[in-house]
Design a protein around this motif. Structure first.
Motif, PDB file in Angstrom:
ATOM      1  N   LEU A  46       0.903  -1.194  -0.012  1.00 33.59           N
ATOM      2  CA  LEU A  46      -0.034  -0.113  -0.072  1.00 33.59           C
ATOM      3  C   LEU A  46       0.773   1.190   0.031  1.00 33.59           C
ATOM      4  O   LEU A  46       1.958   1.379   0.460  1.00 33.59           O
ATOM      5  N   GLU A  47       0.156   2.477  -0.453  1.00 37.95           N
ATOM      6  CA  GLU A  47       0.889   3.739  -0.326  1.00 37.95           C
ATOM      7  C   GLU A  47      -0.010   4.646  -0.028  1.00 37.95           C
ATOM      8  O   GLU A  47      -1.291   4.409   0.197  1.00 37.95           O
ATOM      9  N   GLY A  48       0.469   5.773   0.526  1.00 35.53           N
ATOM     10  CA  GLY A  48      -0.445   7.058   0.812  1.00 35.53           C
ATOM     11  C   GLY A  48      -0.677   6.692   2.269  1.00 35.53           C
ATOM     12  O   GLY A  48      -0.043   6.477   3.244  1.00 35.53           O
ATOM     13  N   TRP A  49      -2.031   7.054   2.697  1.00 34.50           N
ATOM     14  CA  TRP A  49      -2.519   6.984   4.053  1.00 34.50           C
ATOM     15  C   TRP A  49      -3.171   5.608   4.358  1.00 34.50           C
ATOM     16  O   TRP A  49      -4.282   5.430   3.748  1.00 34.50           O
ATOM     17  N   VAL A  50      -2.443   4.894   5.293  1.00 32.38           N
ATOM     18  CA  VAL A  50      -3.125   3.576   5.743  1.00 32.38           C
ATOM     19  C   VAL A  50      -3.534   3.740   7.251  1.00 32.38           C
ATOM     20  O   VAL A  50      -2.742   4.142   8.060  1.00 32.38           O
ATOM     21  N   VAL A  51      -4.750   2.980   7.215  1.00 31.27           N
ATOM     22  CA  VAL A  51      -5.219   2.827   8.823  1.00 31.27           C
ATOM     23  C   VAL A  51      -5.553   1.368   9.077  1.00 31.27           C
ATOM     24  O   VAL A  51      -6.240   1.035   8.367  1.00 31.27           O
ATOM     25  N   ALA A  52      -4.893   1.028  10.079  1.00 32.28           N
ATOM     26  CA  ALA A  52      -4.890  -0.298  10.612  1.00 32.28           C
ATOM     27  C   ALA A  52      -5.754  -0.275  11.979  1.00 32.28           C
ATOM     28  O   ALA A  52      -5.389   0.503  12.977  1.00 32.28           O
ATOM     29  N   GLU A  53      -7.121  -0.737  11.934  1.00 31.52           N
ATOM     30  CA  GLU A  53      -7.944  -0.763  13.181  1.00 31.52           C
ATOM     31  C   GLU A  53      -7.219  -1.994  13.951  1.00 31.52           C
ATOM     32  O   GLU A  53      -7.728  -3.314  13.782  1.00 31.52           O
ATOM     33  N   ILE A  54      -6.635  -1.857  15.032  1.00 31.30           N
ATOM     34  CA  ILE A  54      -6.202  -3.160  15.938  1.00 31.30           C
ATOM     35  C   ILE A  54      -6.608  -2.871  17.332  1.00 31.30           C
ATOM     36  O   ILE A  54      -6.258  -2.053  18.169  1.00 31.30           O
ATOM     37  N   PRO A  55      -7.647  -3.492  17.726  1.00 31.37           N
ATOM     38  CA  PRO A  55      -8.349  -3.350  19.009  1.00 31.37           C
ATOM     39  C   PRO A  55      -7.325  -3.510  20.165  1.00 31.37           C
ATOM     40  O   PRO A  55      -7.440  -2.947  21.228  1.00 31.37           O
ATOM     41  N   LEU A  56      -6.327  -4.763  20.096  1.00 30.27           N
ATOM     42  CA  LEU A  56      -5.432  -5.037  21.075  1.00 30.27           C
ATOM     43  C   LEU A  56      -4.013  -4.372  20.619  1.00 30.27           C
ATOM     44  O   LEU A  56      -3.008  -4.821  20.939  1.00 30.27           O
ATOM     45  N   LEU A  57      -4.025  -2.961  20.156  1.00 27.95           N
ATOM     46  CA  LEU A  57      -2.982  -2.458  19.714  1.00 27.95           C
ATOM     47  C   LEU A  57      -1.827  -2.572  20.622  1.00 27.95           C
ATOM     48  O   LEU A  57      -0.501  -2.685  20.435  1.00 27.95           O
ATOM     49  N   PHE A  58      -2.075  -1.897  21.784  1.00 34.08           N
ATOM     50  CA  PHE A  58      -1.205  -1.552  23.064  1.00 34.08           C
ATOM     51  C   PHE A  58      -0.762  -2.978  23.845  1.00 34.08           C
ATOM     52  O   PHE A  58       0.399  -3.022  24.233  1.00 34.08           O
ATOM     53  N   GLU A  59      -1.934  -3.774  23.865  1.00 32.69           N
ATOM     54  CA  GLU A  59      -1.616  -4.966  24.688  1.00 32.69           C
ATOM     55  C   GLU A  59      -0.690  -6.050  23.768  1.00 32.69           C
ATOM     56  O   GLU A  59       0.022  -6.614  24.516  1.00 32.69           O
ATOM     57  N   GLY A  60      -0.850  -5.990  22.439  1.00 29.54           N
ATOM     58  CA  GLY A  60       0.113  -6.914  21.869  1.00 29.54           C
ATOM     59  C   GLY A  60       1.376  -6.135  21.415  1.00 29.54           C
ATOM     60  O   GLY A  60       1.976  -6.956  20.910  1.00 29.54           O
ATOM     61  N   GLY A  61       1.637  -4.882  21.509  1.00 31.48           N
ATOM     62  CA  GLY A  61       2.609  -4.153  21.305  1.00 31.48           C
ATOM     63  C   GLY A  61       2.439  -3.623  19.887  1.00 31.48           C
ATOM     64  O   GLY A  61       1.942  -4.140  18.985  1.00 31.48           O
ATOM     65  N   VAL A  62       2.937  -2.388  19.611  1.00 28.32           N
ATOM     66  CA  VAL A  62       2.674  -1.617  18.297  1.00 28.32           C
ATOM     67  C   VAL A  62       3.630  -1.966  17.424  1.00 28.32           C
ATOM     68  O   VAL A  62       4.810  -2.092  17.706  1.00 28.32           O
ATOM     69  N   PRO A  63       3.158  -2.466  16.170  1.00 33.91           N
ATOM     70  CA  PRO A  63       3.738  -2.961  15.167  1.00 33.91           C
ATOM     71  C   PRO A  63       4.845  -2.032  14.543  1.00 33.91           C
ATOM     72  O   PRO A  63       4.652  -0.821  14.589  1.00 33.91           O
ATOM     73  N   GLU A  64       6.246  -2.596  14.274  1.00 32.49           N
ATOM     74  CA  GLU A  64       7.017  -1.557  13.849  1.00 32.49           C
ATOM     75  C   GLU A  64       6.953  -0.687  12.461  1.00 32.49           C
ATOM     76  O   GLU A  64       7.131   0.436  12.348  1.00 32.49           O
ATOM     77  N   TRP A  65       5.880  -1.153  11.651  1.00 30.24           N
ATOM     78  CA  TRP A  65       5.365  -0.449  10.512  1.00 30.24           C
ATOM     79  C   TRP A  65       4.330   0.485  10.588  1.00 30.24           C
ATOM     80  O   TRP A  65       4.179   1.169   9.954  1.00 30.24           O
ATOM     81  N   ILE A  66       3.893   0.638  11.905  1.00 37.10           N
ATOM     82  CA  ILE A  66       2.981   1.763  12.567  1.00 37.10           C
ATOM     83  C   ILE A  66       3.875   2.819  12.643  1.00 37.10           C
ATOM     84  O   ILE A  66       4.785   2.972  13.539  1.00 37.10           O
ATOM     85  N   ASP A  67       3.211   3.896  12.145  1.00 39.98           N
ATOM     86  CA  ASP A  67       3.837   5.307  12.373  1.00 39.98           C
ATOM     87  C   ASP A  67       3.443   6.071  13.384  1.00 39.98           C
ATOM     88  O   ASP A  67       4.286   6.852  14.356  1.00 39.98           O
ATOM     89  N   ALA A  68       2.178   6.157  13.772  1.00 38.71           N
ATOM     90  CA  ALA A  68       1.638   6.634  14.895  1.00 38.71           C
ATOM     91  C   ALA A  68       0.268   5.888  15.227  1.00 38.71           C
ATOM     92  O   ALA A  68      -0.187   5.129  14.539  1.00 38.71           O
ATOM     93  N   THR A  69      -0.180   6.249  16.564  1.00 37.20           N
ATOM     94  CA  THR A  69      -1.246   5.458  17.199  1.00 37.20           C
ATOM     95  C   THR A  69      -2.464   6.479  17.456  1.00 37.20           C
ATOM     96  O   THR A  69      -2.198   7.599  17.835  1.00 37.20           O
ATOM     97  N   VAL A  70      -3.506   6.432  17.366  1.00 36.02           N
ATOM     98  CA  VAL A  70      -4.788   6.955  17.599  1.00 36.02           C
ATOM     99  C   VAL A  70      -5.691   6.312  18.495  1.00 36.02           C
ATOM    100  O   VAL A  70      -6.100   5.050  18.372  1.00 36.02           O
ATOM    101  N   TYR A  71      -6.029   6.630  19.617  1.00 33.73           N
ATOM    102  CA  TYR A  71      -7.083   6.217  20.600  1.00 33.73           C
ATOM    103  C   TYR A  71      -8.310   6.773  20.496  1.00 33.73           C
ATOM    104  O   TYR A  71      -8.461   8.274  20.537  1.00 33.73           O
ATOM    105  N   LEU A  72      -9.138   6.193  20.318  1.00 34.11           N
ATOM    106  CA  LEU A  72     -10.552   6.764  20.296  1.00 34.11           C
ATOM    107  C   LEU A  72     -11.540   6.353  21.669  1.00 34.11           C
ATOM    108  O   LEU A  72     -11.429   5.167  22.073  1.00 34.11           O
ATOM    109  N   ALA A  73     -11.903   7.417  22.480  1.00 33.53           N
ATOM    110  CA  ALA A  73     -12.491   7.345  23.721  1.00 33.53           C
ATOM    111  C   ALA A  73     -13.957   7.635  23.619  1.00 33.53           C
ATOM    112  O   ALA A  73     -14.328   8.499  22.887  1.00 33.53           O
TER     113      ALA A  73
END
Length: 287
Positions: free
Chosen positions: A101-128
């Motif tokens: 993929l190129e451009g803007w990529v969004v990965a919805e990962i419910p257990l993002l922090f519990e499982g560890g942020v993958p190296e290919w993720i540039d930034a994290t967004v938390y929805l409360a």
């Protein structure tokens, strides 16, 4: 490419947020969707049956998600086992898809922090979202407040995940309020994802400097590098100007007269860049 990892409270509206962003131009990867595909694999089904018995599958051998959830959320040991089975496979599949993929990529990962942020993720967004709203959203699943609390007991505390996130969004209003918030952030993320590295070649050092100064003055470039390049011809030299700019600026980069004697600009996609550096460079450029 700008890759965002999106997570949040149970029932906060993560899927709705990522759906809005998909409509606004993002490529969306959904961990839950990948999990559903994994539950069709005989090897994954077989491991679940071996641990919990035939009751987790129907007569056709198809997994019963409700039975899996009931067992996984019954104790910490079973929950950890299920996470160990699925999460590595989900992360591998997400990384495989994102590589194309190129451009803007969004990965919805419910257990993002519990499982560890993958190296290919540039930034994290938390929805409360407030507890009352989350209860209302989860009522269609048959979950009451106690069930939400039971599931959240297996997760990191919300405040801890907010602290770790690069950006926290609050879903406290209506659906249109969330869409408006998503739209504002979409403009920001598209600008960040549109950064590319350009290279232009000149025969004279003076021309390279003139071009660099033009870009800087017009706020068309940043992060400049000017260096000499070897050539195959005797008594000739090349000077390369490398810089960060927006992909949308391409046409304007050939305006100065000094470009008549230049080669380029040539474009190179930026696959990875520290998030804070990306923001800083973007702010240096014209909007």
């Amino acid at each position: 490419m700008l890759a965002l990892g999106v997570t949040g409270d149970v029932g906060a509206g993560k899927s709705t947020l990522t759906r809005f962003w998909k409509e606004m131009g993002a490529s969306v990867l959904d961990a839950d969707e990948i999990v559903r595909s994994l539950w069709k694999r005989p090897d994954v089904i077989g491991k679940a049956v071996s641990r919990w018995g035939r009751g987790v599958a129907d007569n056709g051998g198809n997994i019963l998600r409700g039975e899996i959830a009931a067992r996984a959320f019954s104790c910490a040991e079973d929950y950890a086992w299920l996470c160990g089975l699925l999460h590595p496979l989900v992360r591998i599949e997400m990384e495989r898809i994102s590589a194309s993929l190129e451009g803007w990529v969004v990965a919805e990962i419910p257990l993002l922090f519990e499982g560890g942020v993958p190296e290919w993720i540039d930034a994290t967004v938390y929805l409360a979202a407030p507890e009352e709203k989350r209860r209302d959203r989860n009522s269609v699943r048959g979950w009451d407040g106690k069930e939400i609390l039971r599931r959240e007991s297996f997760l990191l505390p919300s405040e801890e995940k907010k602290r770790r996130a690069d950006m926290v969004l609050e879903n406290t209003g209506t659906l249109e309020d969330l869409r408006e918030t998503a739209g504002k952030k979409a403009l920001f993320f598209r600008r960040l994802s549109g950064l590319v590295r350009y290279t232009v070649t000149f025969q004279r050092y003076e021309d390279a400097l003139l071009y660099r100064d033009f870009l800087w003055k017009e706020r068309l470039g940043s992060d400049f590098h000017c260096f000499r390049s070897d050539t195959m011809e005797k008594n000739t030299e090349n000077w390369l100007v490398s810089f960060i700019s927006r992909e949308s600026f391409f046409a304007g980069l050939s305006r100065p007269h000094v470009m008549d004697r230049a080669r380029g600009p040539y474009t190179a996609t930026i696959r990875r860049m520290p998030y804070k550096k990306r923001i800083a460079l973007s702010e240096e450029l014209s909007q």
